[in-house]
Scaffold this motif. Sequence first.
Motif, PDB file in Angstrom:
ATOM      1  N   ARG A 106       0.842  -1.212   0.000  1.00  0.00           N
ATOM      2  CA  ARG A 106       0.000   0.000   0.000  1.00  0.00           C
ATOM      3  C   ARG A 106       0.868   1.250   0.000  1.00  0.00           C
ATOM      4  NH1 ARG A 106      -4.904   0.590   1.298  1.00  0.00           N
ATOM      5  NH2 ARG A 106      -4.513   2.148   2.895  1.00  0.00           N
ATOM      6  N   ALA A 107       1.768   1.289  -1.000  1.00  0.00           N
ATOM      7  CA  ALA A 107       2.716   2.408  -1.088  1.00  0.00           C
ATOM      8  C   ALA A 107       2.345   3.337  -2.238  1.00  0.00           C
ATOM      9  CB  ALA A 107       4.133   1.885  -1.288  1.00  0.00           C
ATOM     10  N   VAL A 108       2.621   4.628  -2.047  1.00  0.00           N
ATOM     11  CA  VAL A 108       2.451   5.626  -3.095  1.00  0.00           C
ATOM     12  C   VAL A 108       3.824   6.192  -3.434  1.00  0.00           C
ATOM     13  CG1 VAL A 108       1.438   7.861  -3.690  1.00  0.00           C
ATOM     14  CG2 VAL A 108       0.115   6.214  -2.359  1.00  0.00           C
ATOM     15  N   LEU A 109       4.151   6.251  -4.709  1.00  0.00           N
ATOM     16  CA  LEU A 109       5.405   6.842  -5.162  1.00  0.00           C
ATOM     17  C   LEU A 109       5.173   8.323  -5.439  1.00  0.00           C
ATOM     18  CD1 LEU A 109       6.488   4.035  -7.658  1.00  0.00           C
ATOM     19  CD2 LEU A 109       7.448   4.471  -5.403  1.00  0.00           C
ATOM     20  N   VAL A 110       6.016   9.175  -4.861  1.00  0.00           N
ATOM     21  CA  VAL A 110       5.832  10.629  -4.979  1.00  0.00           C
ATOM     22  C   VAL A 110       7.125  11.270  -5.453  1.00  0.00           C
ATOM     23  CG1 VAL A 110       5.302  12.748  -3.721  1.00  0.00           C
ATOM     24  CG2 VAL A 110       4.121  10.627  -3.114  1.00  0.00           C
ATOM     25  N   GLY A 111       7.017  12.133  -6.459  1.00  0.00           N
ATOM     26  CA  GLY A 111       8.191  12.874  -6.922  1.00  0.00           C
ATOM     27  C   GLY A 111       8.278  12.866  -8.430  1.00  0.00           C
ATOM     28  N   CYS A 112       9.484  12.633  -8.949  1.00  0.00           N
ATOM     29  CA  CYS A 112       9.645  12.628 -10.401  1.00  0.00           C
ATOM     30  C   CYS A 112      10.937  11.917 -10.774  1.00  0.00           C
ATOM     31  CB  CYS A 112       9.658  14.064 -10.947  1.00  0.00           C
ATOM     32  SG  CYS A 112      11.072  15.031 -10.400  1.00  0.00           S
ATOM     33  N   GLY A 113      11.015  11.542 -12.042  1.00  0.00           N
ATOM     34  CA  GLY A 113      12.242  10.964 -12.569  1.00  0.00           C
ATOM     35  C   GLY A 113      12.096   9.510 -12.957  1.00  0.00           C
TER      36      GLY A 113
END
Length: 462
Positions: free
Chosen positions: A148-155
Amino acid sequence: MDHDLAILGAGPAGLAAARTAAECGLSVVLLDEQSTPGGQIYRDVDRVAPLRGDILGQDYTEGRTLTQSLTTPGITHITGATVWAIEEGQRISYTREGRGAQLSAGHILIATGALERPMPLPGWTLPGVMTAGAAQILLKQSGTLARRAVLVGCGPLLYLIGAQMLRAGTPPLALVETQTRGDSLRALRHAPGILRGWRYALKGLKMLADLRRAGVPRHTAAHDIRITGTDRAEGVEFTAKGQTRTIACDTVLLHHGVTPNTQAARSIDIPHHWDARQACYQPQTDAWGGTTLPTVHIAGDGAGIGGAKAASLAGQIAALDIAHHAGRLPIGDRDLKARPLLRRLSAERAPRAFLDTAYPPFAQALTPDDSTIVCRCEEVTAGDIRRFATMGCNGPNQAKAFGRAGMGPCQGRYCGLTVSALLATANGQDMDETGYYRIRPPLKPVTLGELAAMDTAQDAAE
Protein backbone atom coordinates in the motif's frame (compact mmCIF):
# COMPACT_ATOMS: atom_id res chain seq x y z
CA MET A 1 53.34 3.94 -0.18
CA ASP A 2 51.23 0.86 0.61
CA HIS A 3 49.54 0.89 -2.82
CA ASP A 4 49.81 2.67 -6.16
CA LEU A 5 46.11 3.55 -6.16
CA ALA A 6 43.41 3.71 -3.51
CA ILE A 7 39.81 3.77 -4.75
CA LEU A 8 36.98 4.91 -2.49
CA GLY A 9 33.77 3.13 -3.46
CA ALA A 10 33.05 -0.25 -5.08
CA GLY A 11 30.21 0.86 -7.36
CA PRO A 12 30.40 0.84 -11.17
CA ALA A 13 33.06 3.57 -11.39
CA GLY A 14 35.27 2.10 -8.67
CA LEU A 15 35.04 -1.49 -9.93
CA ALA A 16 35.75 -0.57 -13.54
CA ALA A 17 38.63 1.68 -12.53
CA ALA A 18 40.15 -1.02 -10.32
CA ARG A 19 40.23 -3.54 -13.17
CA THR A 20 41.68 -1.06 -15.68
CA ALA A 21 44.34 0.19 -13.27
CA ALA A 22 45.34 -3.34 -12.26
CA GLU A 23 45.60 -4.38 -15.91
CA CYS A 24 48.00 -1.46 -16.35
CA GLY A 25 50.19 -2.91 -13.60
CA LEU A 26 49.16 -0.76 -10.64
CA SER A 27 48.61 -2.20 -7.18
CA VAL A 28 45.06 -1.21 -6.23
CA VAL A 29 43.21 -1.13 -2.93
CA LEU A 30 39.44 -0.75 -3.12
CA LEU A 31 37.71 0.48 0.04
CA ASP A 32 33.96 0.19 0.43
CA GLU A 33 31.43 0.40 3.26
CA GLN A 34 29.36 -2.51 1.99
CA SER A 35 30.17 -6.16 2.66
CA THR A 36 29.78 -7.01 -1.03
CA PRO A 37 30.75 -5.09 -4.19
CA GLY A 38 28.35 -3.24 -6.47
CA GLY A 39 27.59 0.07 -4.77
CA GLN A 40 23.96 1.14 -4.48
CA ILE A 41 23.12 0.45 -8.12
CA TYR A 42 24.39 -3.15 -8.15
CA ARG A 43 23.97 -3.73 -4.45
CA ASP A 44 24.70 -7.34 -3.46
CA VAL A 45 24.22 -8.33 -7.11
CA ASP A 46 26.23 -11.58 -6.98
CA ARG A 47 23.94 -13.06 -4.31
CA VAL A 48 20.67 -11.42 -5.32
CA ALA A 49 20.70 -11.76 -9.12
CA PRO A 50 19.91 -15.52 -9.07
CA LEU A 51 17.19 -14.93 -6.46
CA ARG A 52 15.36 -11.83 -7.73
CA GLY A 53 16.94 -11.01 -11.07
CA ASP A 54 13.59 -11.43 -12.83
CA ILE A 55 12.11 -8.70 -10.63
CA LEU A 56 15.05 -6.29 -10.61
CA GLY A 57 15.72 -6.58 -14.33
CA GLN A 58 18.61 -7.02 -16.72
CA ASP A 59 20.12 -3.60 -16.03
CA TYR A 60 20.70 -4.78 -12.45
CA THR A 61 21.94 -8.31 -13.15
CA GLU A 62 24.47 -6.97 -15.67
CA GLY A 63 26.35 -5.63 -12.64
CA ARG A 64 27.88 -9.09 -12.18
CA THR A 65 30.20 -8.42 -15.09
CA LEU A 66 31.69 -5.59 -13.05
CA THR A 67 31.99 -7.43 -9.75
CA GLN A 68 33.99 -10.10 -11.56
CA SER A 69 36.64 -7.39 -12.01
CA LEU A 70 37.79 -8.11 -8.48
CA THR A 71 39.40 -11.37 -9.65
CA THR A 72 41.98 -9.31 -11.58
CA PRO A 73 45.41 -9.80 -9.98
CA GLY A 74 46.70 -6.75 -8.14
CA ILE A 75 43.39 -5.70 -6.54
CA THR A 76 42.86 -5.76 -2.78
CA HIS A 77 39.21 -5.33 -1.82
CA ILE A 78 38.60 -4.14 1.75
CA THR A 79 34.92 -4.55 2.61
CA GLY A 80 33.04 -2.92 5.47
CA ALA A 81 35.52 -0.02 5.48
CA THR A 82 34.14 3.39 6.50
CA VAL A 83 36.57 6.07 5.33
CA TRP A 84 36.52 9.07 7.64
CA ALA A 85 39.61 11.09 6.69
CA ILE A 86 41.89 11.78 3.73
CA GLU A 87 45.09 13.51 4.72
CA GLU A 88 48.18 14.94 3.08
CA GLY A 89 50.47 12.33 1.62
CA GLN A 90 47.46 10.35 0.39
CA ARG A 91 46.95 8.80 3.81
CA ILE A 92 43.46 7.38 4.26
CA SER A 93 41.93 6.68 7.66
CA TYR A 94 39.05 4.24 7.96
CA THR A 95 37.22 2.01 10.38
CA ARG A 96 36.57 -1.67 9.91
CA GLU A 97 35.15 -4.17 12.39
CA GLY A 98 35.39 -1.70 15.25
CA ARG A 99 39.03 -0.87 14.68
CA GLY A 100 40.57 2.20 13.10
CA ALA A 101 43.19 1.74 10.40
CA GLN A 102 45.24 3.73 7.93
CA LEU A 103 46.85 3.14 4.57
CA SER A 104 48.65 5.25 2.02
CA ALA A 105 48.60 5.30 -1.77
CA GLY A 106 50.37 7.18 -4.53
CA HIS A 107 47.06 8.21 -6.04
CA ILE A 108 43.43 8.39 -4.89
CA LEU A 109 40.30 7.92 -6.98
CA ILE A 110 37.10 9.13 -5.35
CA ALA A 111 34.19 7.04 -6.66
CA THR A 112 31.66 7.60 -3.91
CA GLY A 113 28.66 7.91 -6.23
CA ALA A 114 25.46 9.79 -5.55
CA LEU A 115 22.99 10.52 -2.80
CA GLU A 116 19.25 10.64 -3.19
CA ARG A 117 18.11 14.27 -3.16
CA PRO A 118 16.17 14.96 0.06
CA MET A 119 12.51 15.85 -0.47
CA PRO A 120 11.39 17.84 2.58
CA LEU A 121 7.61 18.07 2.49
CA PRO A 122 5.09 18.50 5.29
CA GLY A 123 4.99 15.12 7.02
CA TRP A 124 8.16 13.68 5.45
CA THR A 125 9.61 12.76 8.84
CA LEU A 126 6.66 10.51 9.78
CA PRO A 127 7.27 6.76 10.16
CA GLY A 128 6.24 5.07 6.94
CA VAL A 129 7.99 7.62 4.74
CA MET A 130 11.28 6.76 3.07
CA THR A 131 13.14 7.48 -0.12
CA ALA A 132 12.34 5.36 -3.14
CA GLY A 133 16.00 4.38 -3.29
CA ALA A 134 15.81 3.03 0.26
CA ALA A 135 12.79 0.94 -0.72
CA GLN A 136 14.76 -0.44 -3.65
CA ILE A 137 17.64 -1.37 -1.32
CA LEU A 138 15.16 -3.34 0.83
CA LEU A 139 13.99 -5.17 -2.27
CA LYS A 140 17.51 -5.91 -3.49
CA GLN A 141 18.98 -6.98 -0.18
CA SER A 142 16.13 -8.73 1.59
CA GLY A 143 13.32 -9.17 -0.91
CA THR A 144 11.10 -6.92 1.20
CA LEU A 145 8.58 -4.55 -0.37
CA ALA A 146 6.28 -1.99 1.19
CA ARG A 147 2.59 -2.70 0.71
CA ARG A 148 0.00 0.00 0.00
CA ALA A 149 2.72 2.41 -1.09
CA VAL A 150 2.45 5.63 -3.10
CA LEU A 151 5.41 6.84 -5.16
CA VAL A 152 5.83 10.63 -4.98
CA GLY A 153 8.19 12.87 -6.92
CA CYS A 154 9.64 12.63 -10.40
CA GLY A 155 12.24 10.96 -12.57
CA PRO A 156 12.92 7.64 -14.29
CA LEU A 157 13.78 5.89 -11.01
CA LEU A 158 10.13 6.20 -9.95
CA TYR A 159 9.08 4.30 -13.07
CA LEU A 160 11.76 1.66 -12.51
CA ILE A 161 10.75 1.04 -8.92
CA GLY A 162 7.08 1.05 -9.86
CA ALA A 163 7.77 -1.57 -12.54
CA GLN A 164 9.82 -3.68 -10.11
CA MET A 165 7.00 -3.53 -7.53
CA LEU A 166 4.64 -4.62 -10.27
CA ARG A 167 6.79 -7.61 -11.20
CA ALA A 168 7.04 -8.52 -7.52
CA GLY A 169 3.25 -8.67 -7.28
CA THR A 170 2.99 -5.60 -5.04
CA PRO A 171 2.11 -2.72 -7.36
CA PRO A 172 2.11 0.83 -5.99
CA LEU A 173 -1.26 2.41 -5.26
CA ALA A 174 -0.41 5.40 -7.44
CA LEU A 175 2.34 7.62 -8.85
CA VAL A 176 2.08 11.26 -7.77
CA GLU A 177 4.45 13.07 -10.11
CA THR A 178 5.60 16.68 -9.92
CA GLN A 179 6.87 17.33 -13.45
CA THR A 180 4.62 19.49 -15.61
CA ARG A 181 3.67 19.69 -19.27
CA GLY A 182 5.83 22.81 -19.48
CA ASP A 183 8.85 20.77 -18.34
CA SER A 184 8.20 18.27 -21.13
CA LEU A 185 7.93 21.03 -23.72
CA ARG A 186 11.16 22.65 -22.53
CA ALA A 187 12.91 19.28 -22.73
CA LEU A 188 12.09 19.03 -26.44
CA ARG A 189 14.98 21.33 -27.31
CA HIS A 190 17.21 18.48 -26.12
CA ALA A 191 15.42 15.93 -28.32
CA PRO A 192 18.57 15.06 -30.32
CA GLY A 193 20.17 13.84 -27.10
CA ILE A 194 17.30 11.55 -26.16
CA LEU A 195 17.25 10.22 -29.72
CA ARG A 196 20.91 9.24 -29.31
CA GLY A 197 19.87 7.48 -26.13
CA TRP A 198 16.73 5.95 -27.65
CA ARG A 199 17.22 2.69 -25.77
CA TYR A 200 16.66 4.51 -22.47
CA ALA A 201 13.56 6.22 -23.85
CA LEU A 202 12.22 2.88 -25.03
CA LYS A 203 12.76 1.31 -21.61
CA GLY A 204 10.98 4.21 -19.94
CA LEU A 205 8.01 3.96 -22.29
CA LYS A 206 7.77 0.22 -21.70
CA MET A 207 7.74 0.67 -17.93
CA LEU A 208 5.02 3.31 -18.21
CA ALA A 209 2.99 1.01 -20.47
CA ASP A 210 3.33 -1.84 -17.95
CA LEU A 211 2.13 0.42 -15.12
CA ARG A 212 -0.78 1.66 -17.23
CA ARG A 213 -1.87 -1.87 -18.14
CA ALA A 214 -1.76 -2.81 -14.45
CA GLY A 215 -4.12 0.06 -13.68
CA VAL A 216 -1.69 2.07 -11.56
CA PRO A 217 -2.99 5.69 -11.58
CA ARG A 218 -0.59 8.52 -12.49
CA HIS A 219 -1.17 12.09 -11.32
CA THR A 220 1.21 14.58 -12.96
CA ALA A 221 1.92 18.26 -12.24
CA ALA A 222 1.15 17.64 -8.57
CA HIS A 223 1.81 20.45 -6.10
CA ASP A 224 1.00 21.42 -2.51
CA ILE A 225 1.91 17.85 -1.51
CA ARG A 226 1.69 16.85 2.14
CA ILE A 227 1.84 13.52 3.90
CA THR A 228 -1.02 13.09 6.31
CA GLY A 229 -1.05 11.24 9.63
CA THR A 230 -0.13 11.89 13.24
CA ASP A 231 2.01 8.98 14.48
CA ARG A 232 2.67 7.47 11.04
CA ALA A 233 1.98 8.12 7.37
CA GLU A 234 -1.67 7.55 6.57
CA GLY A 235 -2.03 9.21 3.19
CA VAL A 236 -0.79 11.68 0.58
CA GLU A 237 -2.69 14.89 -0.11
CA PHE A 238 -1.93 16.92 -3.23
CA THR A 239 -3.43 19.16 -5.88
CA ALA A 240 -3.28 18.31 -9.58
CA LYS A 241 -5.22 19.71 -12.51
CA GLY A 242 -7.18 21.96 -10.19
CA GLN A 243 -8.38 19.17 -7.91
CA THR A 244 -7.21 18.36 -4.41
CA ARG A 245 -7.00 14.64 -3.74
CA THR A 246 -6.01 12.37 -0.86
CA ILE A 247 -4.76 8.82 -1.36
CA ALA A 248 -4.88 6.64 1.77
CA CYS A 249 -1.74 4.51 2.11
CA ASP A 250 0.65 2.91 4.59
CA THR A 251 3.94 3.91 2.95
CA VAL A 252 5.15 6.92 0.98
CA LEU A 253 8.24 6.59 -1.20
CA LEU A 254 9.83 9.94 -2.11
CA HIS A 255 12.21 10.65 -4.96
CA HIS A 256 13.07 13.68 -7.09
CA GLY A 257 16.53 12.90 -8.37
CA VAL A 258 20.03 12.20 -7.10
CA THR A 259 23.02 14.47 -6.49
CA PRO A 260 26.77 13.82 -6.36
CA ASN A 261 28.13 12.71 -3.00
CA THR A 262 30.77 15.41 -2.59
CA GLN A 263 31.72 14.98 1.06
CA ALA A 264 35.11 13.31 0.47
CA ALA A 265 36.10 15.72 -2.31
CA ARG A 266 35.11 18.75 -0.26
CA SER A 267 37.05 17.50 2.75
CA ILE A 268 40.30 17.94 0.80
CA ASP A 269 39.27 21.35 -0.60
CA ILE A 270 38.65 20.38 -4.20
CA PRO A 271 36.73 23.32 -5.74
CA HIS A 272 33.05 22.82 -6.60
CA HIS A 273 30.63 24.78 -8.75
CA TRP A 274 26.86 24.95 -9.03
CA ASP A 275 25.32 23.10 -11.98
CA ALA A 276 21.94 24.76 -12.59
CA ARG A 277 20.62 22.06 -14.93
CA GLN A 278 21.21 19.22 -12.48
CA ALA A 279 20.51 21.55 -9.51
CA CYS A 280 23.52 20.40 -7.53
CA TYR A 281 27.15 21.18 -6.74
CA GLN A 282 29.77 19.30 -8.73
CA PRO A 283 33.54 19.03 -8.23
CA GLN A 284 35.72 20.69 -10.86
CA THR A 285 37.26 17.94 -12.96
CA ASP A 286 38.84 17.66 -16.40
CA ALA A 287 37.93 15.18 -19.13
CA TRP A 288 39.98 12.48 -17.34
CA GLY A 289 38.42 13.05 -13.94
CA GLY A 290 41.52 14.91 -12.78
CA THR A 291 41.14 17.58 -10.10
CA THR A 292 43.14 20.57 -8.88
CA LEU A 293 45.06 18.10 -6.70
CA PRO A 294 47.52 16.22 -8.94
CA THR A 295 47.15 12.95 -7.01
CA VAL A 296 43.34 12.88 -6.81
CA HIS A 297 40.81 11.93 -9.51
CA ILE A 298 37.02 11.70 -9.26
CA ALA A 299 34.87 9.41 -11.42
CA GLY A 300 31.24 8.36 -11.68
CA ASP A 301 28.15 10.06 -10.34
CA GLY A 302 30.26 11.77 -7.69
CA ALA A 303 31.56 14.03 -10.48
CA GLY A 304 28.14 14.63 -12.06
CA ILE A 305 25.06 12.45 -12.52
CA GLY A 306 25.26 10.21 -15.58
CA GLY A 307 24.08 6.75 -14.54
CA ALA A 308 25.74 3.37 -14.05
CA LYS A 309 27.12 2.80 -17.53
CA ALA A 310 28.53 6.31 -17.76
CA ALA A 311 30.10 5.83 -14.33
CA SER A 312 31.78 2.61 -15.43
CA LEU A 313 33.24 4.30 -18.50
CA ALA A 314 34.40 7.33 -16.50
CA GLY A 315 36.11 5.00 -14.04
CA GLN A 316 38.07 3.32 -16.84
CA ILE A 317 39.06 6.67 -18.34
CA ALA A 318 40.27 7.99 -14.99
CA ALA A 319 42.24 4.80 -14.36
CA LEU A 320 44.05 5.15 -17.70
CA ASP A 321 45.07 8.70 -16.82
CA ILE A 322 46.21 7.63 -13.36
CA ALA A 323 48.28 4.83 -14.88
CA HIS A 324 49.86 7.36 -17.21
CA HIS A 325 50.75 9.70 -14.35
CA ALA A 326 52.15 6.73 -12.43
CA GLY A 327 54.54 6.04 -15.30
CA ARG A 328 52.87 2.75 -16.28
CA LEU A 329 51.22 3.86 -19.52
CA PRO A 330 52.74 6.08 -22.23
CA ILE A 331 50.55 9.00 -23.24
CA GLY A 332 50.02 7.60 -26.72
CA ASP A 333 48.73 4.31 -25.33
CA ARG A 334 46.53 6.17 -22.85
CA ASP A 335 44.93 8.21 -25.60
CA LEU A 336 44.49 5.19 -27.86
CA LYS A 337 42.78 3.14 -25.17
CA ALA A 338 40.63 6.05 -24.04
CA ARG A 339 39.35 7.07 -27.47
CA PRO A 340 36.52 4.48 -27.77
CA LEU A 341 35.66 4.92 -24.09
CA LEU A 342 35.26 8.66 -24.54
CA ARG A 343 32.97 8.12 -27.54
CA ARG A 344 30.78 5.72 -25.57
CA LEU A 345 30.75 8.07 -22.58
CA SER A 346 29.53 10.90 -24.79
CA ALA A 347 26.71 8.67 -26.07
CA GLU A 348 25.75 7.62 -22.54
CA ARG A 349 25.58 11.24 -21.38
CA ALA A 350 23.62 12.42 -24.41
CA PRO A 351 20.13 11.90 -22.90
CA ARG A 352 20.96 13.67 -19.63
CA ALA A 353 19.97 17.18 -20.72
CA PHE A 354 16.55 15.92 -21.84
CA LEU A 355 15.99 13.94 -18.65
CA ASP A 356 17.21 16.73 -16.36
CA THR A 357 14.88 19.22 -18.06
CA ALA A 358 11.86 16.91 -18.29
CA TYR A 359 12.14 15.86 -14.63
CA PRO A 360 13.41 18.85 -12.61
CA PRO A 361 13.47 18.67 -8.80
CA PHE A 362 10.17 19.59 -7.15
CA ALA A 363 10.40 23.34 -6.53
CA GLN A 364 8.30 23.29 -3.35
CA ALA A 365 10.70 20.73 -1.83
CA LEU A 366 13.78 22.79 -2.72
CA THR A 367 12.51 25.71 -0.62
CA PRO A 368 9.86 24.21 1.67
CA ASP A 369 7.44 26.13 3.85
CA ASP A 370 8.49 27.43 7.26
CA SER A 371 7.14 24.60 9.40
CA THR A 372 8.92 21.80 7.48
CA ILE A 373 11.98 20.24 9.09
CA VAL A 374 14.98 20.40 6.75
CA CYS A 375 17.79 19.20 9.06
CA ARG A 376 16.44 15.97 10.49
CA CYS A 377 19.43 15.34 12.76
CA GLU A 378 19.05 18.63 14.65
CA GLU A 379 15.34 19.23 13.89
CA VAL A 380 15.92 22.62 12.25
CA THR A 381 13.01 23.92 10.16
CA ALA A 382 12.98 25.92 6.95
CA GLY A 383 11.55 28.79 8.98
CA ASP A 384 14.56 28.64 11.31
CA ILE A 385 16.93 28.97 8.33
CA ARG A 386 14.98 31.94 6.95
CA ARG A 387 15.05 33.56 10.41
CA PHE A 388 18.81 33.06 10.57
CA ALA A 389 19.06 34.92 7.24
CA THR A 390 17.22 37.93 8.69
CA MET A 391 19.77 37.92 11.54
CA GLY A 392 22.70 38.16 9.11
CA CYS A 393 23.42 34.54 8.28
CA ASN A 394 24.91 34.51 4.77
CA GLY A 395 25.87 30.87 4.29
CA PRO A 396 25.51 27.29 5.55
CA ASN A 397 28.61 27.43 7.73
CA GLN A 398 27.19 30.35 9.68
CA ALA A 399 23.90 28.44 9.95
CA LYS A 400 25.76 25.88 12.05
CA ALA A 401 26.54 28.56 14.62
CA PHE A 402 23.03 30.00 14.48
CA GLY A 403 21.18 26.72 15.01
CA ARG A 404 23.37 23.60 14.56
CA ALA A 405 22.00 22.85 11.07
CA GLY A 406 24.23 20.24 9.45
CA MET A 407 26.00 19.28 12.69
CA GLY A 408 24.29 15.93 13.27
CA PRO A 409 25.49 12.42 12.44
CA CYS A 410 24.84 12.82 8.68
CA GLN A 411 27.25 15.81 8.60
CA GLY A 412 24.88 17.78 6.34
CA ARG A 413 24.64 15.20 3.57
CA TYR A 414 20.85 15.40 3.50
CA CYS A 415 20.14 19.00 4.45
CA GLY A 416 23.08 20.79 2.79
CA LEU A 417 21.45 21.60 -0.54
CA THR A 418 18.18 22.69 1.10
CA VAL A 419 19.94 24.96 3.59
CA SER A 420 22.00 26.54 0.79
CA ALA A 421 18.90 27.06 -1.37
CA LEU A 422 16.91 28.64 1.47
CA LEU A 423 19.73 31.04 2.34
CA ALA A 424 20.39 31.90 -1.33
CA THR A 425 16.72 32.79 -1.83
CA ALA A 426 16.44 34.72 1.43
CA ASN A 427 19.63 36.70 0.81
CA GLY A 428 19.15 37.26 -2.93
CA GLN A 429 22.39 35.42 -3.77
CA ASP A 430 23.15 32.70 -6.25
CA MET A 431 24.18 29.20 -5.10
CA ASP A 432 27.89 29.71 -5.78
CA GLU A 433 27.89 32.90 -3.69
CA THR A 434 26.03 31.13 -0.88
CA GLY A 435 28.25 28.05 -0.96
CA TYR A 436 27.99 24.81 0.96
CA TYR A 437 29.01 23.38 4.30
CA ARG A 438 32.76 23.24 4.91
CA ILE A 439 33.43 19.52 5.29
CA ARG A 440 36.06 18.44 7.77
CA PRO A 441 37.11 15.01 9.02
CA PRO A 442 35.77 12.79 10.36
CA LEU A 443 33.52 12.34 7.33
CA LYS A 444 31.58 9.67 9.19
CA PRO A 445 31.19 9.19 12.95
CA VAL A 446 34.12 7.38 14.55
CA THR A 447 34.25 6.27 18.17
CA LEU A 448 37.04 6.76 20.68
CA GLY A 449 37.19 2.98 21.01
CA GLU A 450 37.88 2.62 17.29
CA LEU A 451 40.63 5.23 17.52
CA ALA A 452 42.11 3.57 20.57
CA ALA A 453 42.11 0.21 18.80
CA MET A 454 44.04 1.76 15.93
CA ASP A 455 46.68 3.11 18.34
CA THR A 456 46.99 -0.27 20.02
CA ALA A 457 47.57 -2.01 16.72
CA GLN A 458 50.26 0.48 15.73
CA ASP A 459 51.96 0.22 19.11
CA ALA A 460 52.00 -3.54 18.81
CA ALA A 461 53.55 -3.30 15.36
CA GLU A 462 56.30 -1.06 16.74
